[in-house]
Design a protein around this motif. Structure first.
Motif, PDB file in Angstrom:
ATOM      1  N   ALA A   1     -22.289  24.581  49.900  1.00 52.45           N
ATOM      2  CA  ALA A   1     -23.486  23.973  50.491  1.00 52.45           C
ATOM      3  C   ALA A   1     -23.536  22.481  50.176  1.00 52.45           C
ATOM      4  CB  ALA A   1     -24.749  24.669  49.980  1.00 52.45           C
ATOM      5  N   GLY A   2     -23.245  22.124  48.940  1.00 55.30           N
ATOM      6  CA  GLY A   2     -23.224  20.711  48.575  1.00 55.30           C
ATOM      7  C   GLY A   2     -22.178  19.935  49.370  1.00 55.30           C
ATOM      8  N   GLN A   3     -21.006  20.527  49.523  1.00 53.68           N
ATOM      9  CA  GLN A   3     -19.940  19.879  50.285  1.00 53.68           C
ATOM     10  C   GLN A   3     -20.310  19.778  51.770  1.00 53.68           C
ATOM     11  OE1 GLN A   3     -16.987  18.437  49.007  1.00 53.68           O
ATOM     12  NE2 GLN A   3     -17.088  17.564  51.056  1.00 53.68           N
TER      13      GLN A   3
ATOM     14  N   ARG B   1     -32.766  32.877  41.712  1.00 50.85           N
ATOM     15  CA  ARG B   1     -33.805  32.391  42.623  1.00 50.85           C
ATOM     16  C   ARG B   1     -33.697  30.886  42.829  1.00 50.85           C
ATOM     17  NH1 ARG B   1     -38.324  29.865  42.643  1.00 50.85           N
ATOM     18  NH2 ARG B   1     -38.566  29.720  40.406  1.00 50.85           N
ATOM     19  N   ARG B   2     -33.531  30.157  41.747  1.00 47.11           N
ATOM     20  CA  ARG B   2     -33.479  28.694  41.875  1.00 47.11           C
ATOM     21  C   ARG B   2     -32.199  28.214  42.549  1.00 47.11           C
ATOM     22  NH1 ARG B   2     -36.788  25.414  37.490  1.00 47.11           N
ATOM     23  NH2 ARG B   2     -38.601  26.776  37.388  1.00 47.11           N
ATOM     24  N   THR B   3     -31.112  28.919  42.325  1.00 47.92           N
ATOM     25  CA  THR B   3     -29.869  28.564  43.021  1.00 47.92           C
ATOM     26  C   THR B   3     -30.041  28.792  44.515  1.00 47.92           C
ATOM     27  OG1 THR B   3     -28.569  29.146  41.055  1.00 47.92           O
ATOM     28  CG2 THR B   3     -27.391  28.992  43.151  1.00 47.92           C
ATOM     29  N   ASP B   4     -30.638  29.909  44.869  1.00 45.52           N
ATOM     30  CA  ASP B   4     -30.910  30.192  46.282  1.00 45.52           C
ATOM     31  C   ASP B   4     -31.852  29.147  46.871  1.00 45.52           C
ATOM     32  OD1 ASP B   4     -30.727  31.880  48.663  1.00 45.52           O
ATOM     33  OD2 ASP B   4     -32.815  32.390  48.231  1.00 45.52           O
ATOM     34  N   ASP B   5     -32.871  28.755  46.107  1.00 44.95           N
ATOM     35  CA  ASP B   5     -33.793  27.708  46.572  1.00 44.95           C
ATOM     36  C   ASP B   5     -33.059  26.398  46.846  1.00 44.95           C
ATOM     37  OD1 ASP B   5     -35.911  29.460  46.351  1.00 44.95           O
ATOM     38  OD2 ASP B   5     -36.739  28.558  44.522  1.00 44.95           O
ATOM     39  N   ALA B   6     -32.106  26.047  45.990  1.00 44.32           N
ATOM     40  CA  ALA B   6     -31.347  24.804  46.180  1.00 44.32           C
ATOM     41  C   ALA B   6     -30.547  24.853  47.476  1.00 44.32           C
ATOM     42  CB  ALA B   6     -30.422  24.555  44.991  1.00 44.32           C
ATOM     43  N   ILE B   7     -29.925  26.000  47.742  1.00 44.63           N
ATOM     44  CA  ILE B   7     -29.158  26.151  48.986  1.00 44.63           C
ATOM     45  C   ILE B   7     -30.103  26.114  50.190  1.00 44.63           C
ATOM     46  CG2 ILE B   7     -27.660  27.705  50.306  1.00 44.63           C
ATOM     47  CD1 ILE B   7     -26.526  28.648  47.550  1.00 44.63           C
ATOM     48  N   ASP B   8     -31.246  26.788  50.071  1.00 47.84           N
ATOM     49  CA  ASP B   8     -32.253  26.747  51.141  1.00 47.84           C
ATOM     50  C   ASP B   8     -32.695  25.313  51.420  1.00 47.84           C
ATOM     51  OD1 ASP B   8     -32.194  29.519  51.175  1.00 47.84           O
ATOM     52  OD2 ASP B   8     -34.120  29.766  50.156  1.00 47.84           O
ATOM     53  N   ASP B   9     -32.933  24.552  50.351  1.00 51.77           N
ATOM     54  CA  ASP B   9     -33.389  23.162  50.509  1.00 51.77           C
ATOM     55  C   ASP B   9     -32.326  22.288  51.180  1.00 51.77           C
ATOM     56  OD1 ASP B   9     -35.796  23.846  49.343  1.00 51.77           O
ATOM     57  OD2 ASP B   9     -35.300  22.976  47.377  1.00 51.77           O
ATOM     58  N   LEU B  10     -31.063  22.505  50.846  1.00 51.07           N
ATOM     59  CA  LEU B  10     -29.997  21.736  51.497  1.00 51.07           C
ATOM     60  C   LEU B  10     -29.946  22.055  52.986  1.00 51.07           C
ATOM     61  CD1 LEU B  10     -27.193  21.942  48.793  1.00 51.07           C
ATOM     62  CD2 LEU B  10     -28.347  19.863  49.588  1.00 51.07           C
TER      63      LEU B  10
ATOM     64  N   LEU C   1     -25.595  14.779  45.117  1.00 48.71           N
ATOM     65  CA  LEU C   1     -25.918  16.199  45.286  1.00 48.71           C
ATOM     66  C   LEU C   1     -24.662  17.060  45.269  1.00 48.71           C
ATOM     67  CD1 LEU C   1     -28.711  16.097  47.990  1.00 48.71           C
ATOM     68  CD2 LEU C   1     -28.913  17.098  45.719  1.00 48.71           C
ATOM     69  N   CYS C   2     -23.615  16.579  45.901  1.00 47.14           N
ATOM     70  CA  CYS C   2     -22.362  17.326  45.934  1.00 47.14           C
ATOM     71  C   CYS C   2     -21.792  17.461  44.516  1.00 47.14           C
ATOM     72  CB  CYS C   2     -21.365  16.644  46.875  1.00 47.14           C
ATOM     73  SG  CYS C   2     -19.888  17.630  47.180  1.00 47.14           S
TER      74      CYS C   2
ATOM     75  N   HIS D   1     -29.772  15.002  34.720  1.00 52.32           N
ATOM     76  CA  HIS D   1     -30.727  13.906  34.542  1.00 52.32           C
ATOM     77  C   HIS D   1     -30.017  12.554  34.582  1.00 52.32           C
ATOM     78  CE1 HIS D   1     -34.329  16.182  34.055  1.00 52.32           C
ATOM     79  NE2 HIS D   1     -33.813  16.922  33.092  1.00 52.32           N
ATOM     80  N   GLN D   2     -28.831  12.492  34.032  1.00 50.25           N
ATOM     81  CA  GLN D   2     -28.066  11.243  34.087  1.00 50.25           C
ATOM     82  C   GLN D   2     -27.722  10.899  35.526  1.00 50.25           C
ATOM     83  OE1 GLN D   2     -24.881  12.332  31.442  1.00 50.25           O
ATOM     84  NE2 GLN D   2     -25.948  11.546  29.636  1.00 50.25           N
ATOM     85  N   LYS D   3     -27.342  11.898  36.322  1.00 54.80           N
ATOM     86  CA  LYS D   3     -27.015  11.658  37.729  1.00 54.80           C
ATOM     87  C   LYS D   3     -28.264  11.300  38.526  1.00 54.80           C
ATOM     88  CE  LYS D   3     -22.910  14.468  37.654  1.00 54.80           C
ATOM     89  NZ  LYS D   3     -22.224  15.668  38.025  1.00 54.80           N
ATOM     90  N   GLU D   4     -29.366  11.966  38.234  1.00 54.36           N
ATOM     91  CA  GLU D   4     -30.630  11.642  38.911  1.00 54.36           C
ATOM     92  C   GLU D   4     -31.037  10.204  38.670  1.00 54.36           C
ATOM     93  OE1 GLU D   4     -33.604  15.427  39.295  1.00 54.36           O
ATOM     94  OE2 GLU D   4     -33.379  14.513  37.341  1.00 54.36           O
ATOM     95  N   ASN D   5     -30.845   9.740  37.454  1.00 58.65           N
ATOM     96  CA  ASN D   5     -31.246   8.375  37.083  1.00 58.65           C
ATOM     97  C   ASN D   5     -30.408   7.321  37.783  1.00 58.65           C
ATOM     98  OD1 ASN D   5     -33.301   9.303  35.475  1.00 58.65           O
ATOM     99  ND2 ASN D   5     -32.033   9.365  33.634  1.00 58.65           N
ATOM    100  N   ARG D   6     -29.240   7.704  38.301  1.00 61.91           N
ATOM    101  CA  ARG D   6     -28.412   6.756  39.051  1.00 61.91           C
ATOM    102  C   ARG D   6     -29.019   6.428  40.406  1.00 61.91           C
ATOM    103  NH1 ARG D   6     -22.525   9.270  38.850  1.00 61.91           N
ATOM    104  NH2 ARG D   6     -23.279   9.817  40.895  1.00 61.91           N
TER     105      ARG D   6
END
Length: 160
Positions: free
Chosen positions: A28-30, A85-94, A122-123, A154-159
């Motif tokens: 999904a990320g790719q 559930r949260r992994t599925d939510d991430a795929i749903d959001d993508l 994200l990828c 968090h480090q990646k988010e801060n970028r």
């Protein structure tokens, strides 16, 4: 079949399913990154994400079924449910983001450079989490995930 063997087979199947879910998260990320880099074909990439999302839903349903039928696990039952559930939510959001991009932004034909940068991050994040899910059997405590995933995220988010 002894209880130890039943327990082991349920847990082995559970970890196999988390591995598959991890692969779908990476895909999904790719696919989202491909959408950002190939704005002329957003519909194709959005459809690819829909298929990945549907397959992930089926995996999560199987995970929940096994968790509902299994009493003893090496990792916390509720944590495992939440992780699925949260992994599925991430795929749903993508997939949801891809649909909106296809509907609203695709006519622009050129993505905003920030979209491409965000899609790359994200990828990377989905790859990290996907690899972790594929190796979940090696995790002894859910707390171990913090150092391996949360801090780097968090480090990646801060970028951005």
């Amino acid at each position: 079949m002894g209880i130890d063997l039943l327990f082991k087979s349920n847990e082995d199947e559970l970890f196999r399913l988390y591995g598959k879910l991890g692969l779908h998260l990476e895909q999904a990320g790719q696919a989202f990154l491909n959408l950002a880099n190939d704005f002329g074909n957003t519909l194709y990439h959005s459809e690819r994400l829909r298929i990945i999302e549907h397959n992930a839903d089926e995996i999560v349903a199987k995970i929940h079924e096994i968790l509902d039928d299994t009493t003893f696990l090496t990792l916390d039952h509720e944590d495992l449910m939440e992780l699925a559930r949260r992994t599925d939510d991430a795929i749903d959001d993508l997939w949801g983001a891809a649909r909106r991009i296809d509907d609203v932004y695709a006519p622009l034909k050129d993505p905003d450079p920030e979209l491409t940068e965000m899609a790359e991050i994200l990828c990377e994040m989905t790859k990290t989490l996907g690899e972790l899910l594929q190796n979940l059997k090696k995790v002894k405590r859910m707390r171990d995930l913090k150092d391996r995933v949360v801090v780097p995220f968090h480090q990646k988010e801060n970028r951005t």
